[in-house]
Write an enzyme that holds these catalytic residues in place. Structure first.
Site, PDB file in Angstrom:
ATOM      1  N   ARG A   1      -8.654 -39.139  19.805  1.00 23.30           N
ATOM      2  CA  ARG A   1      -7.620 -38.299  20.249  1.00 23.30           C
ATOM      3  C   ARG A   1      -6.311 -39.066  20.761  1.00 23.30           C
ATOM      4  O   ARG A   1      -5.088 -38.296  20.216  1.00 23.30           O
ATOM      5  CB  ARG A   1      -8.002 -37.299  21.471  1.00 23.30           C
ATOM      6  CG  ARG A   1      -9.162 -36.359  21.055  1.00 23.30           C
ATOM      7  CD  ARG A   1     -10.005 -35.947  22.070  1.00 23.30           C
ATOM      8  NE  ARG A   1      -9.031 -35.019  22.762  1.00 23.30           N
ATOM      9  CZ  ARG A   1      -9.568 -34.468  24.130  1.00 23.30           C
ATOM     10  NH1 ARG A   1     -10.513 -35.002  24.720  1.00 23.30           N
ATOM     11  NH2 ARG A   1      -8.878 -33.561  24.523  1.00 23.30           N
TER      12      ARG A   1
ATOM     13  N   ARG B   1     -16.751 -31.553  28.462  1.00 23.09           N
ATOM     14  CA  ARG B   1     -16.466 -31.263  27.023  1.00 23.09           C
ATOM     15  C   ARG B   1     -16.667 -32.427  26.186  1.00 23.09           C
ATOM     16  O   ARG B   1     -16.819 -33.584  26.230  1.00 23.09           O
ATOM     17  CB  ARG B   1     -15.083 -31.075  27.049  1.00 23.09           C
ATOM     18  CG  ARG B   1     -14.469 -29.665  27.043  1.00 23.09           C
ATOM     19  CD  ARG B   1     -12.906 -29.523  27.174  1.00 23.09           C
ATOM     20  NE  ARG B   1     -12.192 -30.166  26.229  1.00 23.09           N
ATOM     21  CZ  ARG B   1     -10.804 -30.025  26.074  1.00 23.09           C
ATOM     22  NH1 ARG B   1     -10.164 -29.191  26.947  1.00 23.09           N
ATOM     23  NH2 ARG B   1     -10.012 -30.595  25.093  1.00 23.09           N
TER      24      ARG B   1
ATOM     25  N   ARG C   1       1.279 -29.738  16.796  1.00 20.92           N
ATOM     26  CA  ARG C   1       0.733 -30.937  17.117  1.00 20.92           C
ATOM     27  C   ARG C   1       1.182 -31.954  15.904  1.00 20.92           C
ATOM     28  O   ARG C   1       0.827 -33.129  16.022  1.00 20.92           O
ATOM     29  CB  ARG C   1      -0.720 -30.683  16.891  1.00 20.92           C
ATOM     30  CG  ARG C   1      -1.353 -31.145  18.266  1.00 20.92           C
ATOM     31  CD  ARG C   1      -3.012 -30.913  18.261  1.00 20.92           C
ATOM     32  NE  ARG C   1      -3.516 -31.685  19.261  1.00 20.92           N
ATOM     33  CZ  ARG C   1      -4.186 -30.929  20.511  1.00 20.92           C
ATOM     34  NH1 ARG C   1      -3.812 -29.443  20.363  1.00 20.92           N
ATOM     35  NH2 ARG C   1      -4.720 -31.318  21.319  1.00 20.92           N
TER      36      ARG C   1
ATOM     37  N   ARG D   1     -13.086 -34.941  33.878  1.00 20.06           N
ATOM     38  CA  ARG D   1     -12.990 -33.417  33.637  1.00 20.06           C
ATOM     39  C   ARG D   1     -14.389 -32.721  33.566  1.00 20.06           C
ATOM     40  O   ARG D   1     -15.215 -33.364  33.104  1.00 20.06           O
ATOM     41  CB  ARG D   1     -12.293 -33.398  32.459  1.00 20.06           C
ATOM     42  CG  ARG D   1     -12.275 -31.627  32.466  1.00 20.06           C
ATOM     43  CD  ARG D   1     -11.000 -31.357  31.331  1.00 20.06           C
ATOM     44  NE  ARG D   1     -10.830 -31.776  29.897  1.00 20.06           N
ATOM     45  CZ  ARG D   1     -10.011 -32.010  29.087  1.00 20.06           C
ATOM     46  NH1 ARG D   1      -8.785 -31.127  29.415  1.00 20.06           N
ATOM     47  NH2 ARG D   1      -9.888 -32.535  27.834  1.00 20.06           N
TER      48      ARG D   1
ATOM     49  N   LYS E   1      -1.878 -30.319  30.654  1.00 19.88           N
ATOM     50  CA  LYS E   1      -1.168 -29.401  30.203  1.00 19.88           C
ATOM     51  C   LYS E   1      -1.735 -28.148  30.678  1.00 19.88           C
ATOM     52  O   LYS E   1      -1.163 -27.085  30.940  1.00 19.88           O
ATOM     53  CB  LYS E   1      -0.905 -29.447  28.503  1.00 19.88           C
ATOM     54  CG  LYS E   1      -0.302 -30.525  28.124  1.00 19.88           C
ATOM     55  CD  LYS E   1      -0.313 -30.714  26.528  1.00 19.88           C
ATOM     56  CE  LYS E   1      -1.715 -30.718  26.020  1.00 19.88           C
ATOM     57  NZ  LYS E   1      -2.315 -32.134  26.211  1.00 19.88           N
TER      58      LYS E   1
HETATM   59  P1  AP5 Z   1      -6.246 -30.727  31.626  1.00 18.88           P
HETATM   60  O1  AP5 Z   1      -5.257 -29.817  32.292  1.00 18.88           O
HETATM   61  O2  AP5 Z   1      -7.640 -29.937  31.169  1.00 18.88           O
HETATM   62  O3  AP5 Z   1      -5.296 -31.429  30.480  1.00 18.88           O
HETATM   63  P2  AP5 Z   1      -4.921 -30.927  29.058  1.00 18.88           P
HETATM   64  O4  AP5 Z   1      -3.704 -31.836  28.934  1.00 18.88           O
HETATM   65  O5  AP5 Z   1      -4.981 -29.579  28.911  1.00 18.88           O
HETATM   66  O6  AP5 Z   1      -6.076 -31.657  28.216  1.00 18.88           O
HETATM   67  P3  AP5 Z   1      -6.737 -31.111  26.740  1.00 18.88           P
HETATM   68  O7  AP5 Z   1      -7.888 -32.157  26.567  1.00 18.88           O
HETATM   69  O8  AP5 Z   1      -7.150 -29.783  26.911  1.00 18.88           O
HETATM   70  O9  AP5 Z   1      -5.588 -31.291  26.080  1.00 18.88           O
HETATM   71  P4  AP5 Z   1      -5.746 -31.624  24.392  1.00 18.88           P
HETATM   72  O10 AP5 Z   1      -4.406 -31.294  24.011  1.00 18.88           O
HETATM   73  O11 AP5 Z   1      -6.381 -32.712  23.968  1.00 18.88           O
HETATM   74  O12 AP5 Z   1      -7.192 -30.338  24.108  1.00 18.88           O
HETATM   75  P5  AP5 Z   1      -6.751 -28.954  23.232  1.00 18.88           P
HETATM   76  O13 AP5 Z   1      -7.484 -28.148  24.158  1.00 18.88           O
HETATM   77  O14 AP5 Z   1      -5.367 -28.612  23.234  1.00 18.88           O
HETATM   78  O15 AP5 Z   1      -6.338 -31.828  32.564  1.00 18.88           O
HETATM   79  C1  AP5 Z   1      -7.419 -32.909  32.480  1.00 18.88           C
HETATM   80  C2  AP5 Z   1      -8.255 -33.080  33.690  1.00 18.88           C
HETATM   81  O16 AP5 Z   1      -7.147 -33.783  34.706  1.00 18.88           O
HETATM   82  C3  AP5 Z   1      -8.948 -32.096  34.369  1.00 18.88           C
HETATM   83  O17 AP5 Z   1     -10.010 -32.563  34.605  1.00 18.88           O
HETATM   84  C4  AP5 Z   1      -8.131 -31.627  35.725  1.00 18.88           C
HETATM   85  O18 AP5 Z   1      -8.612 -31.346  36.773  1.00 18.88           O
HETATM   86  C5  AP5 Z   1      -7.375 -32.980  35.774  1.00 18.88           C
HETATM   87  N1  AP5 Z   1      -5.954 -33.233  36.277  1.00 18.88           N
HETATM   88  C6  AP5 Z   1      -4.993 -32.189  35.936  1.00 18.88           C
HETATM   89  N2  AP5 Z   1      -3.842 -32.501  36.770  1.00 18.88           N
HETATM   90  C7  AP5 Z   1      -4.205 -33.515  37.386  1.00 18.88           C
HETATM   91  C8  AP5 Z   1      -3.450 -34.052  38.344  1.00 18.88           C
HETATM   92  N3  AP5 Z   1      -2.298 -33.821  38.754  1.00 18.88           N
HETATM   93  N4  AP5 Z   1      -4.015 -35.155  39.200  1.00 18.88           N
HETATM   94  C9  AP5 Z   1      -5.413 -35.289  38.936  1.00 18.88           C
HETATM   95  N5  AP5 Z   1      -6.018 -34.754  38.233  1.00 18.88           N
HETATM   96  C10 AP5 Z   1      -5.669 -33.987  37.481  1.00 18.88           C
HETATM   97  O19 AP5 Z   1      -7.433 -29.291  21.933  1.00 18.88           O
HETATM   98  C11 AP5 Z   1      -8.650 -29.730  21.656  1.00 18.88           C
HETATM   99  C12 AP5 Z   1      -9.008 -30.063  20.239  1.00 18.88           C
HETATM  100  O20 AP5 Z   1      -8.828 -28.670  19.275  1.00 18.88           O
HETATM  101  C13 AP5 Z   1      -8.091 -31.221  19.546  1.00 18.88           C
HETATM  102  O21 AP5 Z   1      -8.700 -32.406  20.033  1.00 18.88           O
HETATM  103  C14 AP5 Z   1      -8.192 -30.619  18.373  1.00 18.88           C
HETATM  104  O22 AP5 Z   1      -9.340 -31.021  17.581  1.00 18.88           O
HETATM  105  C15 AP5 Z   1      -8.228 -29.080  18.180  1.00 18.88           C
HETATM  106  N6  AP5 Z   1      -6.937 -28.759  17.979  1.00 18.88           N
HETATM  107  C16 AP5 Z   1      -6.271 -27.859  19.042  1.00 18.88           C
HETATM  108  N7  AP5 Z   1      -4.992 -27.686  18.722  1.00 18.88           N
HETATM  109  C17 AP5 Z   1      -4.806 -28.210  17.314  1.00 18.88           C
HETATM  110  C18 AP5 Z   1      -3.846 -28.254  16.543  1.00 18.88           C
HETATM  111  N8  AP5 Z   1      -2.583 -27.846  16.688  1.00 18.88           N
HETATM  112  N9  AP5 Z   1      -3.952 -29.084  15.326  1.00 18.88           N
HETATM  113  C19 AP5 Z   1      -5.044 -29.829  15.106  1.00 18.88           C
HETATM  114  N10 AP5 Z   1      -6.288 -29.498  16.018  1.00 18.88           N
HETATM  115  C20 AP5 Z   1      -5.965 -29.025  16.884  1.00 18.88           C
END
Ligand code: AP5
Length: 264
Positions: A209, A198, A126, A165, A49
């Protein structure tokens, strides 16, 4: 340099308004658009994402509003509240942060949802309760969502993306050890800082997760399907291939500016 890296480093507003809940203005302030895109991004952790948000924001000239980024930003601040400290500990374990805190965190940033450039909201909502809270916040602002884009990928590929990552703790650029490696191993192309893994990308946190995603976030898809907003995009292939697929799909639903109009 990879053009996406340039966009990531230079072509975006700095999102100061989002990180500081409006206490500091974004630089530059996004120019107004006649039809600003207002989109939420859905999909499991690690599906890409954040990677796609950078490309979509450049194309749509919208701002990337990530709740995860707000929490990681707070992690680097010294004056965090006990509630924020508890939230950071939840995040490290891979758990969801308390509903009240995350809803309040978005509510106090509602000014960013009104932004004249539009937004891509990433990581919120979420849960169904968060989706209902967002519906209310947007209704109060008189704003309508254009689409809820859900990226989809088989589990084994997601786990590979998460475990490979690496992130820059300073400028927040994201890499992957094999799919998107930096020019010099372990060093950020943007600022030269040492890359880190991370804390929530450790295997035990990834398992938590993924389970929470299935239980809490997947039911949201029905919520947005019923509202006629859900757009599903297969997230296999290279980041650029996925971006083109997303744009092709979105073009059926919203006004997408031509690529030549996007900032270089
Ligand atoms: P990346 O683009 O980083 O993936 P992502 O989907 O953004 O992953 P996140 O882990 O950031 O999402 P998340 O939803 O768990 O975390 P968030 O920060 O929102 O890509 C991943 C990897 O793949 C990278 O290394 C990239 O280079 C690689 N890649 C990308 N595209 C590729 C491709 N096409 N081919 C190969 N490789 C590729 O949330 C973190 C935490 O915050 C949550 O767990 C929770 O504790 C808290 N939180 C956040 N929002 C809330 C909420 N609304 N409610 C409750 N808790 C929350």
């Amino acid at each position: 340099m990879d053009p996406q890296r340039e966009i990531q480093m230079h072509g975006h507003p700095n999102r100061a308004g989002w990180f500081t809940a409006g206490k500091v203005e974004c630089d530059p302030i996004p120019p107004p658009r006649e039809h600003p895109a207002r989109i939420i991004l859905l999909g499991p952790p690690g599906v890409g994402k954040g990677t796609q948000a950078v490309r979509l924001c450049a194309r749509l000239r919208a701002c990337h509003l990530s709740t995860g980024d707000v929490l990681r930003h707070a992690q680097c601040q010294h004056d965090r509240s006990p509630a924020m400290q508890a939230a950071i500990e939840c995040m490290t374990r891979g758990e969801l942060v308390a509903e009240e805190l995350i809803i309040e965190l978005v509510r106090e940033r509602a000014g960013c949802l009104r932004c004249q450039g539009g937004f891509l909201l990433d990581g919120f909502p979420r849960t169904l309760r968060q989706a209902q809270a967002l519906d209310q916040i947007l209704a109060d602002l008189g704003i309508q969502l254009d689409a809820a884009v859900c990226f989809e990928l088989p589990l084994d590929q997601i786990v590979d993306r998460l475990s490979g990552r690496r992130v820059c703790p300073k400028c927040r650029l994201t890499y992957h050890v094999t799919a998107q490696p930096p020019s010099a191993a372990g060093i950020c192309d943007g600022c030269g800082a040492a890359l880190e893994q991370r804390a929530d990308d450790r295997p035990e946190s990834i398992a938590v997760r993924m389970k929470l995603y299935e239980e809490e976030t997947q039911p949201l898809l029905q919520h947005y399907e019923r509202a006629g907003l859900l757009v599903r995009v297969m997230a296999s292939g290279s980041p650029d291939e996925i971006h083109l697929r997303a744009i092709e799909t979105l073009q059926r639903q919203i006004d997408v500016p031509a690529p030549s109009a996007a900032p270089a």
